[in-house]
Design an enzyme around this catalytic site. Structure first.
Site, PDB file in Angstrom:
ATOM      1  N   LYS A 116       0.819  -1.211   0.000  1.00 24.38           N
ATOM      2  CA  LYS A 116       0.000   0.000   0.000  1.00 24.38           C
ATOM      3  C   LYS A 116       0.856   1.267   0.000  1.00 24.38           C
ATOM      4  O   LYS A 116       0.437   2.287  -0.545  1.00 24.38           O
ATOM      5  CB  LYS A 116      -0.928  -0.004   1.218  1.00 24.38           C
ATOM      6  CG  LYS A 116      -2.032  -1.061   1.149  1.00 24.38           C
ATOM      7  CD  LYS A 116      -3.007  -0.895   2.309  1.00 24.38           C
ATOM      8  CE  LYS A 116      -3.706  -2.186   2.703  1.00 24.38           C
ATOM      9  NZ  LYS A 116      -4.593  -2.744   1.720  1.00 24.38           N
ATOM     10  N   GLU A 200      -2.934   6.430   8.095  1.00 26.42           N
ATOM     11  CA  GLU A 200      -3.832   7.222   7.255  1.00 26.42           C
ATOM     12  C   GLU A 200      -4.781   8.025   8.101  1.00 26.42           C
ATOM     13  O   GLU A 200      -5.122   7.632   9.215  1.00 26.42           O
ATOM     14  CB  GLU A 200      -4.693   6.291   6.379  1.00 26.42           C
ATOM     15  CG  GLU A 200      -4.017   5.819   5.143  1.00 26.42           C
ATOM     16  CD  GLU A 200      -4.931   4.960   4.282  1.00 26.42           C
ATOM     17  OE1 GLU A 200      -6.153   4.883   4.560  1.00 26.42           O
ATOM     18  OE2 GLU A 200      -4.408   4.370   3.337  1.00 26.42           O
ATOM     19  N   HIS A 235     -13.732  -3.859   8.879  1.00 28.73           N
ATOM     20  CA  HIS A 235     -13.084  -3.626   7.584  1.00 28.73           C
ATOM     21  C   HIS A 235     -13.227  -4.790   6.624  1.00 28.73           C
ATOM     22  O   HIS A 235     -12.528  -4.873   5.631  1.00 28.73           O
ATOM     23  CB  HIS A 235     -11.601  -3.262   7.743  1.00 28.73           C
ATOM     24  CG  HIS A 235     -11.361  -2.206   8.769  1.00 28.73           C
ATOM     25  ND1 HIS A 235     -11.953  -0.967   8.712  1.00 28.73           N
ATOM     26  CD2 HIS A 235     -10.639  -2.212   9.908  1.00 28.73           C
ATOM     27  CE1 HIS A 235     -11.587  -0.260   9.756  1.00 28.73           C
ATOM     28  NE2 HIS A 235     -10.798  -0.990  10.510  1.00 28.73           N
ATOM     29  N   ARG A 297      -6.535  -8.667  -8.983  1.00 30.42           N
ATOM     30  CA  ARG A 297      -7.088 -10.026  -9.070  1.00 30.42           C
ATOM     31  C   ARG A 297      -8.594  -9.932  -9.241  1.00 30.42           C
ATOM     32  O   ARG A 297      -9.159  -8.844  -9.238  1.00 30.42           O
ATOM     33  CB  ARG A 297      -6.803 -10.769  -7.770  1.00 30.42           C
ATOM     34  CG  ARG A 297      -7.359  -9.997  -6.575  1.00 30.42           C
ATOM     35  CD  ARG A 297      -7.258 -10.769  -5.286  1.00 30.42           C
ATOM     36  NE  ARG A 297      -7.409  -9.923  -4.123  1.00 30.42           N
ATOM     37  CZ  ARG A 297      -8.550  -9.598  -3.546  1.00 30.42           C
ATOM     38  NH1 ARG A 297      -9.692 -10.029  -4.038  1.00 30.42           N
ATOM     39  NH2 ARG A 297      -8.577  -8.826  -2.476  1.00 30.42           N
TER      40      ARG A 297
HETATM   41  P1  ADP Z   1      -7.554  -4.229   2.792  1.00 36.62           P
HETATM   42  O1  ADP Z   1      -6.340  -4.426   1.959  1.00 36.62           O
HETATM   43  O2  ADP Z   1      -7.470  -4.936   4.077  1.00 36.62           O
HETATM   44  O3  ADP Z   1      -8.803  -4.469   2.009  1.00 36.62           O
HETATM   45  P2  ADP Z   1      -8.150  -1.394   2.575  1.00 36.62           P
HETATM   46  O4  ADP Z   1      -7.133  -0.320   2.541  1.00 36.62           O
HETATM   47  O5  ADP Z   1      -8.817  -1.725   1.297  1.00 36.62           O
HETATM   48  O6  ADP Z   1      -7.504  -2.681   3.208  1.00 36.62           O
HETATM   49  O7  ADP Z   1      -9.243  -0.996   3.658  1.00 36.62           O
HETATM   50  C1  ADP Z   1     -10.241  -1.897   4.065  1.00 36.62           C
HETATM   51  C2  ADP Z   1     -11.418  -1.136   4.652  1.00 36.62           C
HETATM   52  O8  ADP Z   1     -11.035  -0.333   5.759  1.00 36.62           O
HETATM   53  C3  ADP Z   1     -12.063  -0.166   3.692  1.00 36.62           C
HETATM   54  O9  ADP Z   1     -12.997  -0.787   2.885  1.00 36.62           O
HETATM   55  C4  ADP Z   1     -12.675   0.854   4.628  1.00 36.62           C
HETATM   56  O10 ADP Z   1     -13.888   0.411   5.138  1.00 36.62           O
HETATM   57  C5  ADP Z   1     -11.716   0.916   5.757  1.00 36.62           C
HETATM   58  N1  ADP Z   1     -10.765   2.015   5.551  1.00 36.62           N
HETATM   59  C6  ADP Z   1      -9.596   1.927   4.909  1.00 36.62           C
HETATM   60  N2  ADP Z   1      -8.965   3.101   4.892  1.00 36.62           N
HETATM   61  C7  ADP Z   1      -9.758   3.970   5.544  1.00 36.62           C
HETATM   62  C8  ADP Z   1      -9.651   5.367   5.921  1.00 36.62           C
HETATM   63  N3  ADP Z   1      -8.583   6.069   5.598  1.00 36.62           N
HETATM   64  N4  ADP Z   1     -10.664   5.912   6.598  1.00 36.62           N
HETATM   65  C9  ADP Z   1     -11.733   5.193   6.960  1.00 36.62           C
HETATM   66  N5  ADP Z   1     -11.891   3.890   6.671  1.00 36.62           N
HETATM   67  C10 ADP Z   1     -10.912   3.284   5.975  1.00 36.62           C
HETATM   68  P1  ADP Z   2     -12.223  -8.632  -1.916  1.00 37.42           P
HETATM   69  O1  ADP Z   2     -11.176  -7.564  -1.780  1.00 37.42           O
HETATM   70  O2  ADP Z   2     -12.086  -9.506  -3.092  1.00 37.42           O
HETATM   71  O3  ADP Z   2     -13.571  -8.149  -1.624  1.00 37.42           O
HETATM   72  P2  ADP Z   2     -11.689  -9.199   0.703  1.00 37.42           P
HETATM   73  O4  ADP Z   2     -10.879  -7.960   0.793  1.00 37.42           O
HETATM   74  O5  ADP Z   2     -12.977  -9.280   1.408  1.00 37.42           O
HETATM   75  O6  ADP Z   2     -11.904  -9.592  -0.790  1.00 37.42           O
HETATM   76  O7  ADP Z   2     -10.852 -10.425   1.109  1.00 37.42           O
HETATM   77  C1  ADP Z   2      -9.551 -10.532   0.686  1.00 37.42           C
HETATM   78  C2  ADP Z   2      -9.025 -11.793   1.244  1.00 37.42           C
HETATM   79  O8  ADP Z   2      -9.248 -11.872   2.635  1.00 37.42           O
HETATM   80  C3  ADP Z   2      -9.691 -12.974   0.602  1.00 37.42           C
HETATM   81  O9  ADP Z   2      -8.669 -13.767   0.121  1.00 37.42           O
HETATM   82  C4  ADP Z   2     -10.433 -13.664   1.682  1.00 37.42           C
HETATM   83  O10 ADP Z   2     -10.143 -15.030   1.614  1.00 37.42           O
HETATM   84  C5  ADP Z   2      -9.904 -13.074   2.961  1.00 37.42           C
HETATM   85  N1  ADP Z   2     -11.043 -12.799   3.854  1.00 37.42           N
HETATM   86  C6  ADP Z   2     -12.105 -12.006   3.615  1.00 37.42           C
HETATM   87  N2  ADP Z   2     -12.978 -12.021   4.631  1.00 37.42           N
HETATM   88  C7  ADP Z   2     -12.465 -12.857   5.565  1.00 37.42           C
HETATM   89  C8  ADP Z   2     -12.895 -13.324   6.856  1.00 37.42           C
HETATM   90  N3  ADP Z   2     -14.050 -12.946   7.402  1.00 37.42           N
HETATM   91  N4  ADP Z   2     -12.084 -14.168   7.537  1.00 37.42           N
HETATM   92  C9  ADP Z   2     -10.925 -14.551   7.015  1.00 37.42           C
HETATM   93  N5  ADP Z   2     -10.469 -14.160   5.812  1.00 37.42           N
HETATM   94  C10 ADP Z   2     -11.222 -13.338   5.083  1.00 37.42           C
END
Ligand code: ADP
Ligand code: ADP
Ligand code: MG
Length: 652
Positions: A116, A200, A235, A297
């Protein structure tokens, strides 16, 4: 096009990929671990290759074994699904070195977005708005704490290698910074082998809106509109939908353009998702969304995009990987109706969503849902075991209707008709969420679930009539099985004795004793032996009842609620196992942190230890006031049912 591909995954996504491959006339090779010998994904493939022991590290993450399986079976390409090796550039390099095609983006694109911190630096340069924060090198507590203060609390600490919401901590106050940082780093190291974090600004009450993009080898990049994944818990996405409610033409143009710019900046090939965080406090405004990350992906929630565009994203992935150009131009892709997806997990909402394991003794999905299009992506069959080694996703229920209301109504109906017994699942929670007034009126933000948690996760009580029906079923009265399934039928006697018989059921900590008297003609009077206990006259053949039996238990389905009764006293069992007053591990895991010692007096609700299971940290709290006699050691690997804490027997 490829003649044969290997699917390097398990569960619903492996099954789903194979479905498209089969439709396209492509043979499939599955890989499986010892724990998945009889799994659905192996049965659905043309060939299946065993790749190792249950632990993911030794099987689905074992790139060498997987590549060897592809070579041995003559597969030309590898589809990674999501999770596991899907975003691992070293694996992709090895795949290509072995002369195979990776069905996904190029190594440089994965590397560019894999972390990230680097991704955000890159996006800043590409002119994509990014969340304000610190995404540089330094990792010392003092530096990060200073940056957090500069950014302004509340902040979010995130694993730079993170995914699936893991390794992330919201911090509201400088005093909490050190401890929260340590926890995030621990989780990050355990999950991703990389403890580095970024800091962040926490966007308050945000929405998560992401854009599906596709690129080909000829420099074309298009988008397939957006998805809203704001319904989240810790999240992690819970219900996703497309399009985003309230989306405007201006906002959509701004977001899809930014997503395409992001993809173009790294010469993106294949399916990808650009995730944005949106401050929607004043509606969806083009100057109020920021890049969070790009997932290089196929996404878990890709089916909602498929439903509203009528396209098969896996087919597109295969075509592009085989060297074809994008099948359609931007103008040829249109949105139709509204789709929602709910993720059914083996977890217990009433126990802070603790992942659950168990055997799926009973599993039924509906065939239709209130006139909406219904799709179920499942990776399991009845009789399968939920494995503690992997993500406990059981299935995804997707509905598509003309409007959001129609899609949600269909989802509610589908969840109400879904029957799962043997492992605790979140269907009741999902059903309540799908009908939550705020959710239904699209007052969305990522805190909605936390705000409504008490209502959404309250343990439901069966109706007194349903409990009586369960007692009748348990009594062994002639019971007409609903299917040819052995677990549905009672092997009990068929001539019910005319005299009154006693039957005790346990519901949670409650013991319910019924007096059951046959009245002839399949009718029984069922009386609860309690002050003001009601009497019901019930028929054993009544189609109203959806009751299934499984070893030691009965589950009654009432609407979307599933009530499980125990035939034996669960507390007696706990005491036997614990040899007294004990707290047992609810699942296999690793004791990460221990916060109390033998001799300590503790209060109900006080955190005693942190159990890491399924790569997540779960805080185990004291179930009641008491004095600790014994507590598990830090670093101990425990099994489901291992005693974590023993209390000194109380005097009373
Ligand atoms: P991951 O790789 O675990 O999916 P993300 O950066 O996509 O991590 O963040 C997952 C979730 O966390 C987001 O969908 C959002 O709900 C919350 N989130 C992430 N960054 C922020 C932020 N700066 N402020 C508020 N919520 C956030
Ligand atoms: P996407 O970004 O495709 O929506 P997620 O961010 O929800 O997927 O999930 C990313 C990865 O984290 C996936 O590989 C999934 O297997 C894992 N994951 C998602 N939700 C859970 C959960 N509740 N417990 C454990 N692993 C999870
Ligand atoms: Mg994400």
């Amino acid at each position: 096009m490829f003649k044969k591909i290997l699917v390097a995954n398990r569960g619903e996504i492996a099954v789903r990929i194979m479905r498209t491959a089969a439709r396209m006339g492509i043979s499939t090779v599955a890989v499986y671990s010892d724990a998945d010998r009889d799994a659905l994904h192996g049965a659905g493939a043309d060939e299946a290759v065993h790749i190792g022991p249950p632990s993911a590290a030794e099987s689905y993450l074992n790139g060498e074994r997987i590549i060897a399986a592809a070579k041995a079976t003559g597969a030309e390409a590898i589809h990674p699904g999501y999770g596991f090796l899907a975003e691992n550039p070293d694996f992709v390099e090895a795949v290509e070195k072995a002369g195979l095609v990776f069905i996904g983006p190029t190594v440089p694109a994965i590397r560019a977005m894999g972390l990230k911190d680097a991704a955000k630096q890159l996006m800043e340069r590409a002119g994509v708005p990014v969340v304000p924060g610190y995404h540089d090198e330094a990792q010392e507590l003092v530096v990060l704490a200073t940056k957090a203060r500069e950014i302004g609390y509340p902040v979010l600490v995130k694993a730079r290698a993170g995914g699936g919401g893991k390794g992330m901590r919201r911090i509201d106050h400088p005093d909490e910074f050190a401890e929260a940082l340590a926890a995030a780093k621990r989780e990050a190291r355990a999950s991703f082998g990389d403890s580095r974090v970024i800091v962040e600004k926490l966007i308050k009450n945000p929405r998560h809106i992401e854009v599906q993009i596709f690129g080909d080898r000829y420099g074309n990049v298009i988008h397939l509109f957006e998805r809203d994944c704001s319904a989240q818990r810790r999240h992690q996405k819970v219900i996703e939908e497309a399009p985003a409610p309230g989306m405007t033409a201006a906002m959509r143009a701004a977001m899809t353009n930014a997503a395409i710019r992001a993809a173009q900046a790294i010469g993106y090939v294949g399916a990808g998702t650009v995730e944005f965080i949106v401050d929607a406090s004043k509606g969806l405004r083009p100057d109020r969304f920021w890049f969070m990350e790009m997932n290089t992906r196929l996404q878990v929630e890709h089916p909602v995009t498929e439903m509203v565009t009528g396209l098969d994203l896996v087919e597109w992935q295969l075509r592009i990987a085989a060297g074809e150009a994008l099948p359609l131009e931007q103008d040829a892709i249109a949105l139709s109706g509204h789709a929602v997806e709910a993720r059914i997990y083996a977890e217990d909402p009433a126990r802070d969503f603790l992942p659950a394991t168990g055997k799926l003794y009973h599993l039924r999905f509906p065939q239709e849902a209130a006139g909406t299009a219904l799709r179920i992506d499942s990776g399991v069959r009845q009789g399968d075991e939920i494995q503690p080694y992997y993500d406990p996703l059981i299935a995804k229920i997707i509905t598509h209707g003309e409007s959001r209301d129609a899609a949600l109504e269909g989802l509610g109906k589908a969840l109400a008709k879904t029957e799962i017994a043997g492992a605790t699942v979140n269907t009741t929670f999902l059903s309540r969420l799908a009908q939550d007034p705020d959710f239904v009126s699209a007052k969305l933000d990522t805190d909605l679930i936390a705000r409504r948690q008490a209502v959404l996760t309250a343990k439901s009580e069966p109706s007194t009539r349903a409990s009586a029906a369960a007692a009748l079923a348990a009594s062994g009265a002639r019971w007409k099985p609903r299917a040819s399934d052995p677990f549905d039928s009672f092997s009990g006697y068929t001539h019910f004795h005319p005299l009154t018989q006693k039957q005790t059921l346990h519901y949670g900590e409650k013991a319910l004793t019924y007096a059951i008297t046959g009245q002839g003609g399949g009718q029984f009077s069922v009386h609860l032996e309690a002050p003001e206990g009601e009497t019901f006259v019930l028929s054993v053949d009544d189609p109203e009842w959806r009751i299934v039996a499984w070893p030691g238990h009965l589950t009654v389905f009432e609407g979307a609620e599933a009530h499980t009764f125990q035939l034996h006293d669960p507390l007696a069992l706990t005491e036997n196992v614990g040899g007294g007053n004990g707290l047992l591990a609810p699942m296999p895991g690793l004791v990460k942190v221990v916060r109390a010692s033998a001799g300590d007096g503790v209060r109900k609700g006080q955190p005693l230890l942190v159990l890491e299971a399924m790569k997540m940290e779960h805080t185990i709290t004291a179930p009641h006031d008491g004095v600790i006699a014994e507590i598990a050691a830090e670093g101990a690997q425990v099994n489901d049912g291992t005693m974590l804490v023993r209390f000194v027997a109380s005097e009373t």
